[in-house]
Design a protein around this motif. Structure first.
Motif, short mmCIF file in Angstrom:
data_model
loop_
_atom_site.label_atom_id
_atom_site.label_comp_id
_atom_site.label_asym_id
_atom_site.label_seq_id
_atom_site.Cartn_x
_atom_site.Cartn_y
_atom_site.Cartn_z
N PHE A 1 -33.96 -4.77 12.88
CA PHE A 1 -33.27 -3.97 13.89
C PHE A 1 -33.09 -2.52 13.42
O PHE A 1 -33.30 -1.59 14.18
N ARG A 2 -32.68 -2.34 12.16
CA ARG A 2 -32.48 -0.98 11.64
C ARG A 2 -33.78 -0.17 11.65
O ARG A 2 -33.78 1.02 11.94
N LEU A 3 -34.90 -0.85 11.36
CA LEU A 3 -36.20 -0.17 11.40
C LEU A 3 -36.52 0.28 12.82
O LEU A 3 -36.99 1.40 13.03
N ALA A 4 -36.24 -0.58 13.80
CA ALA A 4 -36.47 -0.21 15.21
C ALA A 4 -35.60 0.98 15.60
O ALA A 4 -36.04 1.87 16.33
N ILE A 5 -34.36 1.00 15.10
CA ILE A 5 -33.46 2.12 15.39
C ILE A 5 -33.98 3.40 14.75
O ILE A 5 -34.06 4.45 15.38
N THR A 6 -34.38 3.30 13.49
CA THR A 6 -34.91 4.47 12.76
C THR A 6 -36.15 5.03 13.45
O THR A 6 -36.32 6.24 13.56
N ARG B 1 -36.79 4.84 16.51
CA ARG B 1 -36.40 5.24 17.86
C ARG B 1 -37.25 4.58 18.94
O ARG B 1 -37.62 5.21 19.93
N THR B 2 -37.53 3.30 18.72
CA THR B 2 -38.24 2.54 19.76
C THR B 2 -37.28 2.25 20.90
O THR B 2 -36.06 2.38 20.75
N LYS B 3 -37.83 1.83 22.03
CA LYS B 3 -36.99 1.47 23.18
C LYS B 3 -36.03 0.35 22.78
O LYS B 3 -34.85 0.40 23.07
N LEU B 4 -36.57 -0.65 22.07
CA LEU B 4 -35.74 -1.75 21.57
C LEU B 4 -34.69 -1.21 20.60
O LEU B 4 -33.53 -1.60 20.65
N GLY B 5 -35.10 -0.29 19.73
CA GLY B 5 -34.18 0.30 18.77
C GLY B 5 -33.02 1.02 19.41
O GLY B 5 -31.87 0.91 18.95
N GLU B 6 -33.27 1.76 20.47
CA GLU B 6 -32.20 2.47 21.17
C GLU B 6 -31.21 1.49 21.80
O GLU B 6 -30.00 1.70 21.75
N ARG B 7 -31.74 0.42 22.36
CA ARG B 7 -30.87 -0.60 22.96
C ARG B 7 -30.02 -1.28 21.89
O ARG B 7 -28.81 -1.48 22.06
N ILE B 8 -30.65 -1.62 20.78
CA ILE B 8 -29.95 -2.27 19.68
C ILE B 8 -28.88 -1.33 19.10
O ILE B 8 -27.78 -1.76 18.79
N LYS B 9 -29.21 -0.06 18.99
CA LYS B 9 -28.27 0.92 18.43
C LYS B 9 -26.97 0.95 19.23
O LYS B 9 -25.89 0.96 18.66
N ARG B 10 -27.08 0.93 20.56
CA ARG B 10 -25.88 0.94 21.41
C ARG B 10 -25.04 -0.32 21.18
O ARG B 10 -23.82 -0.25 21.08
#
Length: 191
Positions: free
Chosen positions: A35-40, A42-51
């Motif tokens: 999840f942190r990699l997706a956030i880093t 800035r994937t669509k999934l990463g942005e959703r997970i970040k919120r």
């Protein structure tokens, strides 16, 4: 060999997962790291997970399952793995059971690290400061603890009933905890 490691946030699961993975030559797969990699990135999934994480929540089962199944299908996981951070809910247990059954696999053991909650909170606040993790403030940490107890504690009963659960004290020096974990796994698995 297919293993799970469980415990409340900050109990040292990631550290011990790496030790176990290296010892047995299997990948330690952390949903949190994925999840942190997706956030880093800035994937669509990463942005959703970040919120979701910023609010102290857990990523929904459907998203988590998708990420985990994709990861378990990678070449390095064909001979075994250790999951850290999955399953977290009874629904995820059912999904993992189905996935394992579909491939003719089974879980070998579930390691659960226990720890004093106040000590964990202090540990996580210190880690947040060192690693510059803004999602780890006291309110968010306490919320994650509450969510863990509500959603994940019942999983321990499931794995206890199945005879898979190994509960160990996660407090102490990393090396001490690692010795306890590896000794308990060797006793259970015969290696």
């Amino acid at each position: 060999m297919r293993l799970l490691i469980m415990g409340p946030p900050g109990a040292g699961k990631g550290t011990q997962a790496a030790v176990i993975g290296e010892h047995y030559g299997i990948p330690a797969i952390s949903t949190g790291n994925i999840f942190r990699l997706a956030i880093t990135n800035r994937t669509k999934l990463g942005e959703r997970i970040k919120r979701i994480i910023a609010e102290g929540g857990y990523v929904p089962d459907s998203l988590t399952l998708k990420v985990v199944v994709e990861r378990l299908e990678e070449d390095d996981a064909k001979d075994g793995w250790l999951l850290d951070g999955f399953p977290r809910t009874l629904r995820q247990v059912t999904a993992l059971d189905s996935e394992l059954e579909a491939h003719g696999f089974h879980l070998d053991a579930v390691v659960s690290l226990t720890a004093d909650e106040e000590a964990i909170i202090q540990r996580m606040l210190k880690r947040a400061e060192i690693e510059n993790r803004p999602d780890d403030n006291e309110e968010t940490i306490r919320n994650r603890m509450e969510v863990y107890h509500e959603q994940t504690d019942p999983l321990l009963d499931v794995y206890r009933e199945r005879g898979l659960l190994i509960e160990l004290d996660g407090m102490g020096a990393v090396e001490e905890v690692s010795q306890r974990v590896l000794a308990a796994l060797a006793d259970r698995l015969g290696r």
